[in-house]
Enzyme design. Structure first.
Site, short mmCIF file in Angstrom:
data_model
loop_
_atom_site.label_atom_id
_atom_site.label_comp_id
_atom_site.label_asym_id
_atom_site.label_seq_id
_atom_site.Cartn_x
_atom_site.Cartn_y
_atom_site.Cartn_z
N ARG A 1 0.81 -1.33 -0.11
CA ARG A 1 -0.10 0.05 -0.02
C ARG A 1 0.79 1.28 -0.09
NH1 ARG A 1 -4.62 0.16 4.43
NH2 ARG A 1 -5.40 1.79 2.93
N CYS B 1 -1.33 6.37 8.91
CA CYS B 1 -1.65 5.00 8.45
C CYS B 1 -2.73 5.27 7.42
CB CYS B 1 -2.35 4.00 9.45
SG CYS B 1 -3.69 4.77 10.45
#
Length: 281
Positions: free
Chosen positions: A185, A239
């Site tokens: 990611r 995050c």
């Protein structure tokens, strides 16, 4: 937007046996269960709780009580402080009793509650290492059905105690910025949740996976110190929406590293403005 550094590391994690002993005392802690299915199954946590939970524990909604989804600022904006205080009082949180936070195993949502209560100045916040899975593995009692009613608590959410940054602060950050999502990611190779893949320019990847043992418990403090060897107070962690970053800040605290700043909106907030740059690779 910075607030004073948190206190140093302490005995934040407890074992199922330690929790069972605390619950048998005349002044048991308030036990809050944050099991949460995440973006893929946001309503599954309550069902899991009602299938089996620690006796006298309360279920807390990560989406509805540990965030305010009506606000801008990413997928999980921090809750309004008055609303968070009201939620904690509904669940019986009191100033004179410790709070023990848990979730399924890896302390993802439990880390979010630990951060929020620590930021609120709450005096004693503990986390059940390994969560409900560890409690079950220890063969301790399990109760089924909805949470039992509790008396309203007197929890007080005070002024912010932990340092945070927002998107506007990122450009001026002179310390390291740590992206704790998975490497794929971070590199922008896949993005299963947010509409844009990639990372904040200049950020480094430090996957949250490195903080845990296979059973979901945290690694020992000395191993966590090696995982976070390059992290310093004043650095920034983010995050996807701020939940996993809170869990990583808990792991850093266990390692004795405090003063690392949270970007609460994280990647989902960063990409909400198309003019902000995106890095890949």
């Amino acid at each position: 937007m910075d607030a004073p550094d948190a206190l140093g590391a302490d005995m934040t994690l407890i074992t199922p046996t330690e929790l069972a002993a605390m619950m048998a005392s005349p002044t048991p802690p308030v036990v809050l269960d944050m099991r949460w299915g995440g973006p893929a199954a946001p309503g599954s946590g309550r069902a899991e709780f009602e299938d089996g939970h620690i006796p006298r524990s309360q279920w807390v909604s990560t989406d509805e009580e540990l965030a305010d989804l009506s606000k801008p600022g990413g997928r999980h904006p921090l809750p309004d402080r008055d609303a968070f205080q009201a939620a904690m009082r509904r669940h019986g949180v009191r100033q004179d009793r410790p709070v023990v936070a848990l979730d399924g195993a890896e302390s993802l949502s439990a880390g979010r509650l630990w951060w929020l209560l620590t930021d609120a100045g709450f005096p004693e916040v503990l986390v059940l290492d390994g969560g409900f899975a560890a409690w079950q593995a220890a063969g301790l009692p399990v109760q089924e059905g909805p949470a039992e009613p509790v008396a309203t608590g007197d929890a007080v959410v005070g002024p912010p105690q932990l340092p945070v940054v927002d998107a506007a602060d990122i450009a001026g950050v002179s310390r390291n910025i740590w992206d704790v999502r998975t490497p794929e990611r971070f590199r922008g190779e896949t993005e299963p949740i947010d509409p844009v893949a990639g990372h904040v320019p200049g950020a480094h990847n430090l996957s949250a996976r490195g903080a845990h043992r296979p059973d979901g418990r945290f690694k020992p403090a000395d191993e966590l110190q090696r995982v976070f060897a390059d992290v310093r107070p004043g650095d920034v962690v983010y995050c996807g929406s701020g939940v996993t970053a809170s869990q990583v800040l808990l792991a850093m605290h266990i390692a004795g590293i405090d003063g690392v700043r949270l970007y609460p909106g994280s990647w989902s907030d960063w990409i909400s403005d198309p003019s902000r740059p995106v890095a890949r690779g």
